[in-house]
Design a protein around this motif. Structure first.
Motif, mmCIF file in Angstrom:
data_model
loop_
_atom_site.group_PDB
_atom_site.id
_atom_site.type_symbol
_atom_site.label_atom_id
_atom_site.label_comp_id
_atom_site.label_asym_id
_atom_site.label_seq_id
_atom_site.Cartn_x
_atom_site.Cartn_y
_atom_site.Cartn_z
ATOM 1 N N ARG A 1 -22.834 24.905 1.916
ATOM 2 C CA ARG A 1 -24.204 24.413 2.015
ATOM 3 C C ARG A 1 -25.136 25.464 2.587
ATOM 4 O O ARG A 1 -26.287 25.603 2.160
ATOM 5 C CB ARG A 1 -24.238 23.147 2.882
ATOM 6 C CG ARG A 1 -25.587 22.423 2.881
ATOM 7 C CD ARG A 1 -25.454 21.069 3.548
ATOM 8 N NE ARG A 1 -25.261 21.215 4.981
ATOM 9 C CZ ARG A 1 -26.262 21.235 5.877
ATOM 10 N NH1 ARG A 1 -27.511 21.152 5.463
ATOM 11 N NH2 ARG A 1 -26.018 21.339 7.152
ATOM 12 N N GLU A 2 -24.636 26.246 3.568
ATOM 13 C CA GLU A 2 -25.456 27.302 4.151
ATOM 14 C C GLU A 2 -25.778 28.394 3.132
ATOM 15 O O GLU A 2 -26.749 29.132 3.291
ATOM 16 C CB GLU A 2 -24.734 27.908 5.357
ATOM 17 C CG GLU A 2 -24.668 26.963 6.555
ATOM 18 C CD GLU A 2 -23.949 27.583 7.735
ATOM 19 O OE1 GLU A 2 -23.291 28.628 7.541
ATOM 20 O OE2 GLU A 2 -24.055 27.030 8.853
ATOM 21 N N GLN A 3 -24.946 28.489 2.079
ATOM 22 C CA GLN A 3 -25.176 29.472 1.023
ATOM 23 C C GLN A 3 -25.893 28.867 -0.184
ATOM 24 O O GLN A 3 -26.036 29.505 -1.223
ATOM 25 C CB GLN A 3 -23.834 30.064 0.571
ATOM 26 C CG GLN A 3 -23.067 30.775 1.677
ATOM 27 C CD GLN A 3 -21.696 31.240 1.236
ATOM 28 O OE1 GLN A 3 -21.397 31.283 0.044
ATOM 29 N NE2 GLN A 3 -20.864 31.618 2.190
ATOM 30 N N GLY A 4 -26.346 27.625 -0.025
ATOM 31 C CA GLY A 4 -27.046 26.960 -1.115
ATOM 32 C C GLY A 4 -26.131 26.475 -2.224
ATOM 33 O O GLY A 4 -26.572 26.266 -3.353
ATOM 34 N N LEU A 5 -24.846 26.255 -1.899
ATOM 35 C CA LEU A 5 -23.868 25.829 -2.890
ATOM 36 C C LEU A 5 -23.268 24.490 -2.488
ATOM 37 O O LEU A 5 -23.557 23.958 -1.428
ATOM 38 C CB LEU A 5 -22.756 26.879 -3.022
ATOM 39 C CG LEU A 5 -23.194 28.312 -3.372
ATOM 40 C CD1 LEU A 5 -22.024 29.270 -3.228
ATOM 41 C CD2 LEU A 5 -23.744 28.361 -4.795
ATOM 42 N N THR B 1 -20.650 23.264 -7.610
ATOM 43 C CA THR B 1 -21.246 24.471 -8.195
ATOM 44 C C THR B 1 -20.536 25.756 -7.780
ATOM 45 O O THR B 1 -20.691 26.772 -8.436
ATOM 46 C CB THR B 1 -22.730 24.571 -7.794
ATOM 47 O OG1 THR B 1 -22.826 24.653 -6.368
ATOM 48 C CG2 THR B 1 -23.504 23.349 -8.275
ATOM 49 N N ALA B 2 -19.773 25.728 -6.700
ATOM 50 C CA ALA B 2 -19.130 26.948 -6.207
ATOM 51 C C ALA B 2 -17.944 27.324 -7.072
ATOM 52 O O ALA B 2 -17.223 26.475 -7.607
ATOM 53 C CB ALA B 2 -18.671 26.751 -4.750
ATOM 54 N N THR B 3 -17.744 28.633 -7.222
ATOM 55 C CA THR B 3 -16.593 29.124 -7.970
ATOM 56 C C THR B 3 -15.357 29.062 -7.085
ATOM 57 O O THR B 3 -15.445 28.866 -5.864
ATOM 58 C CB THR B 3 -16.800 30.566 -8.421
ATOM 59 O OG1 THR B 3 -16.885 31.412 -7.257
ATOM 60 C CG2 THR B 3 -18.108 30.711 -9.211
#
Length: 252
Positions: free
Chosen positions: A238-242, A246-248
């Protein structure tokens, strides 16, 4: 873990950054002092509120305080893990002996019950002075804030260290949202277990097992796993906007 084999010190509450001590009659100025808790062995491991209050300082201070309890208190491992997990941790209650048990088995059962009762009493008894110990490490600023709580009178009268720790935790993490608080709780509990495994401190196998089992029970009570915790993964993403969708695989 920060402090080992420390001794309890007495004395009145020391000065703090929000309270200045006079340098004596006729002095030109008052000299601000850094707050030091009532326990000489814990010294700078204190709890505060405001600009000096943040999760990392809370974690370090609580870690040192729990380590102190493990060393100095009767059944200190169980007392410390009770505070860490947020609920009293007692040994497993002995099962009743089967019908027709031999006299030897009955005698063994009686001794197991006596041991269970004594350990449970030691845990309950240890939680009371732990309240005084933790309160003595709070700055006056934090004490004033905690005393405004609607349930503080009940917590104080009962010397409920688990409730006090929760109140301090909330002040240290009050700028966080619920998801971040859950992640921090998981990190704190996991860090305690991993630090124990790394240090071990020349414990014999029996003591090592007892202390390790207590910590594992604490993770179960807190609903934390030693391996991968999704709440921590969610917060980092979440801190990385993911997010998990959506994250790989590599990002996870």
């Amino acid at each position: 873990i920060a402090q080992k084999r420390v001794l309890l010190g007495g004395g009145d509450r020391a000065g703090s950054t929000e309270n200045e001590r006079g340098a004596g009659a006729g002095s030109r100025a008052r000299i601000p002092t850094v707050f030091v808790g009532r326990c000489d062995g814990l010294k700078q491991f204190t709890f505060d509120y405001g600009a000096l209050s943040h999760p990392e300082q809370y974690r370090k201070s609580k870690e040192a305080l729990l380590d102190y309890i493990r060393v100095e208190y009767d059944e200190g491992d169980a007392v410390a893990e009770s505070i860490l997990s947020g609920a009293p941790i007692y040994p497993t209650k002995p099962s009743d002996p089967p019908a027709g048990a031999s006299r030897t088995d009955q005698e063994i059962w009686k001794r197991e019950v006596a041991r269970y009762v004594n350990v449970r009493a030691d845990v309950d008894k240890g939680l009371k002075p732990a309240y005084t110990l933790m309160w003595g490490q709070c700055t006056q600023r934090l004490c004033d804030k905690l005393e405004t709580g609607s349930n503080f009178a009940i917590v104080s009268a009962a010397k409920d260290v688990i409730a006090l720790d929760e109140m301090i935790w909330m002040r240290a993490h009050e700028t966080m949202d619920t998801r971040r608080k859950k992640a921090w709780t998981a990190i704190e509990v996991k860090a305690d277990v991993l630090n124990f495994l790394q240090e071990r401190n020349n414990l014999n196998d029996i003591d090592f097992y007892r202390q390790f089992a207590g910590r594992i029970q604490g993770t179960k009570t807190a609903k934390v796993t030693i391996g991968r915790d999704e709440c921590i993964v969610d917060e980092i993403l979440r801190e990385q906007g993911l997010n998990q969708d959506t994250a790989t695989r590599a990002q996870k």
